[in-house]
Design an enzyme around this catalytic site. Structure first.
Site, PDB file in Angstrom:
ATOM      1  N   ASP A  14     -18.584   5.587   4.147  1.00 36.00           N
ATOM      2  CA  ASP A  14     -18.908   4.549   4.571  1.00 36.00           C
ATOM      3  C   ASP A  14     -19.376   4.942   5.825  1.00 36.00           C
ATOM      4  O   ASP A  14     -20.512   4.104   6.507  1.00 36.00           O
ATOM      5  CB  ASP A  14     -17.427   4.610   6.239  1.00 36.00           C
ATOM      6  CG  ASP A  14     -15.851   4.822   5.506  1.00 36.00           C
ATOM      7  OD1 ASP A  14     -14.981   3.827   5.754  1.00 36.00           O
ATOM      8  OD2 ASP A  14     -15.805   5.812   4.178  1.00 36.00           O
ATOM      9  N   ARG A  29       0.829  -0.870   0.551  1.00 37.45           N
ATOM     10  CA  ARG A  29      -0.266   0.089   0.068  1.00 37.45           C
ATOM     11  C   ARG A  29       1.068   1.504   0.035  1.00 37.45           C
ATOM     12  O   ARG A  29       0.428   2.393  -0.307  1.00 37.45           O
ATOM     13  CB  ARG A  29      -0.950   0.225   1.059  1.00 37.45           C
ATOM     14  CG  ARG A  29      -1.677  -0.530   0.570  1.00 37.45           C
ATOM     15  CD  ARG A  29      -2.926  -0.839   2.460  1.00 37.45           C
ATOM     16  NE  ARG A  29      -3.777   0.719   2.785  1.00 37.45           N
ATOM     17  CZ  ARG A  29      -4.296   0.364   2.974  1.00 37.45           C
ATOM     18  NH1 ARG A  29      -4.256  -0.435   4.181  1.00 37.45           N
ATOM     19  NH2 ARG A  29      -4.805   1.712   3.433  1.00 37.45           N
ATOM     20  N   HIS A  60     -10.897   6.742   6.428  1.00 39.70           N
ATOM     21  CA  HIS A  60     -11.441   6.306   5.537  1.00 39.70           C
ATOM     22  C   HIS A  60     -11.002   4.820   5.186  1.00 39.70           C
ATOM     23  O   HIS A  60      -9.500   4.663   4.451  1.00 39.70           O
ATOM     24  CB  HIS A  60     -11.655   6.977   4.220  1.00 39.70           C
ATOM     25  CG  HIS A  60     -12.266   5.851   3.137  1.00 39.70           C
ATOM     26  ND1 HIS A  60     -12.925   5.336   3.098  1.00 39.70           N
ATOM     27  CD2 HIS A  60     -11.772   5.681   1.863  1.00 39.70           C
ATOM     28  CE1 HIS A  60     -13.809   4.679   1.923  1.00 39.70           C
ATOM     29  NE2 HIS A  60     -12.291   4.924   1.359  1.00 39.70           N
ATOM     30  N   ARG A  67     -23.035   3.845   3.960  1.00 38.68           N
ATOM     31  CA  ARG A  67     -22.921   2.662   3.969  1.00 38.68           C
ATOM     32  C   ARG A  67     -23.471   1.761   5.691  1.00 38.68           C
ATOM     33  O   ARG A  67     -24.865   1.488   5.790  1.00 38.68           O
ATOM     34  CB  ARG A  67     -21.712   2.022   3.804  1.00 38.68           C
ATOM     35  CG  ARG A  67     -21.401   2.094   2.797  1.00 38.68           C
ATOM     36  CD  ARG A  67     -20.117   1.188   2.426  1.00 38.68           C
ATOM     37  NE  ARG A  67     -19.432   1.112   1.077  1.00 38.68           N
ATOM     38  CZ  ARG A  67     -18.398   1.356  -0.187  1.00 38.68           C
ATOM     39  NH1 ARG A  67     -16.921   1.612   1.502  1.00 38.68           N
ATOM     40  NH2 ARG A  67     -17.885   1.731  -0.621  1.00 38.68           N
TER      41      ARG A  67
END
Ligand code: 6V0
Length: 332
Positions: free
Chosen positions: A165, A105, A192, A168
């Protein structure tokens, strides 16, 4: 020759009406979902699209222009040259490199930082008064990077953060309790990503605080049930990506919702990524993460001071630490 014979004194009212211009950088799945939601919701008079791939960009522009007969009137322009973005009120950045198989990442982040060095300075040059709204991941660190590269005041640099988020989260709670998601007030804050923090203590439905209601009615609720809902939120992006390859519709609506609050001065509260130093006891350095933030035409108007439990506060500070650790490896 003009198609219409002008009526005397019928000068276009555009000289008095504000012209709203939005630029979207990156016309991939996410950028196009945002662009089309902005068009259908009539949020801009002009939409400028930018991408590094000229053919794909022109194809997307033409495809949107061909829907003109069914949409509110918006001028749509596109170019690989940032001059097309000149005078934007809002610049939304969705451009990003894709993760290569086996790539860390951090490596992906370093590639995206290099990419942003070709995106943010020209945006800032052509639209020095605009608001930057960053969507590309990892969104919190890239929002910090954009703040540094643009030289803009922090109230005009925002990351879409946990706005998605939180929607959701609201959907899952609404689904669980069979109520309308718009009646559910619930925030996910922090990063996030995996270290995001669900604020259970402040959830209300139709104005009724949920946890204290359950306690008063002596209805037992399992902490596990709550944790599982948060876990489902964290996992939901991975699930959608593994099923359809990318996420697009929900992020499209969520970013258009932010664009509306900003451009139309709605002064609504959204959990978005902002410079968090000094709020909620976050003092370790310049870190961007999501907090409940009031948004209006000036960008960030303020950060809401909602009550957090000690545990929620501790988790939020941990989340800040996680982001700062990644940031410190960038050397920016
Ligand atoms: P995608 O479909 O690969 O689109 C990326 C686009 O960026 C492509 O069209 C590229 O050509 C373009 N691009 C690459 N380099 C440049 C450059 N230098 N200048 C201009 N354009 C360039 O990706 P997708 O649209 O699916 O995702 C875009 C980004 O959004 C990714 O970083 C995602 O991780 C991120 N998301 C963030 C979310 C959030 O909640 N913040 C949610 C969903 C996705």
């Amino acid at each position: 020759q003009a198609f219409f014979k002008p009526i005397q004194n019928s000068a276009s009212p555009s000289s008095t009406k504000r012209h709203t211009k939005v630029s979207v950088i990156g016309v991939g799945n996410v950028g196009m979902a945002i662009a089309q939601t902005i068009l259908t919701q009539d949020l801009a008079d002009e939409l400028a699209l930018i991408d590094a791939k000229a053919d794909k960009l022109r194809g997307e522009m033409l495809d949107l222009q061909h829907a003109a007969a069914f949409l509110p009137r918006t001028k749509i322009v596109a170019s690989v040259d940032y001059a097309v973005t000149v005078g934007s009120d809002l610049c939304i950045v969705t451009a990003g490199a894709r993760q290569n198989p086996g790539e860390s990442r951090l490596n992906l982040l370093q590639r995206n930082v290099a990419l942003f060095s070709h995106i943010i300075p020209p945006l800032a040059k052509y639209s020095p008064d605009s608001i930057l709204l960053i969507v590309s991941n990892p969104v919190d660190v890239l929002t910090y990077v954009s703040w540094k590269m643009s030289g803009f005041p922090s109230n005009r640099v925002i990351g879409s953060g946990t706005n998605l988020d939180s929607s959701r989260f609201r959907f899952l709670i609404a689904d669980h309790l069979d109520v309308n998601a718009q009646d559910v007030q619930a925030y996910i804050v922090g990063e996030h990503g995996d270290s995001s923090v669900a604020l259970w203590s402040s959830i209300s439905i139709g104005g009724v605080p949920v946890l204290s209601f359950l306690e008063k009615q002596q209805i037992a609720y399992e902490k596990d049930t709550l944790e599982n809902i948060h876990k489902a939120v964290v996992e939901s992006a991975y699930e959608v990506i593994s099923l359809k390859g990318y996420t697009s519709w929900a992020i499209g609506y969520s970013v258009a919702n932010l664009a509306r609050s900003l451009l139309r001065d709605q002064r609504k509260i959204h959990p978005v990524s902002v410079l968090a130093k000094g709020f909620y006891g976050i003092n370790g350095g310049d870190v961007f993460l999501s907090l409940p933030t009031q948004l209006g035409r000036g960008g960030v108007l303020g950060v809401t001071n909602i009550h957090l439990t000690d545990e929620e506060m501790e988790r939020l500070r941990e989340s800040a630490k996680t982001i700062l650790e990644v940031q410190s490896q960038l050397g920016i």
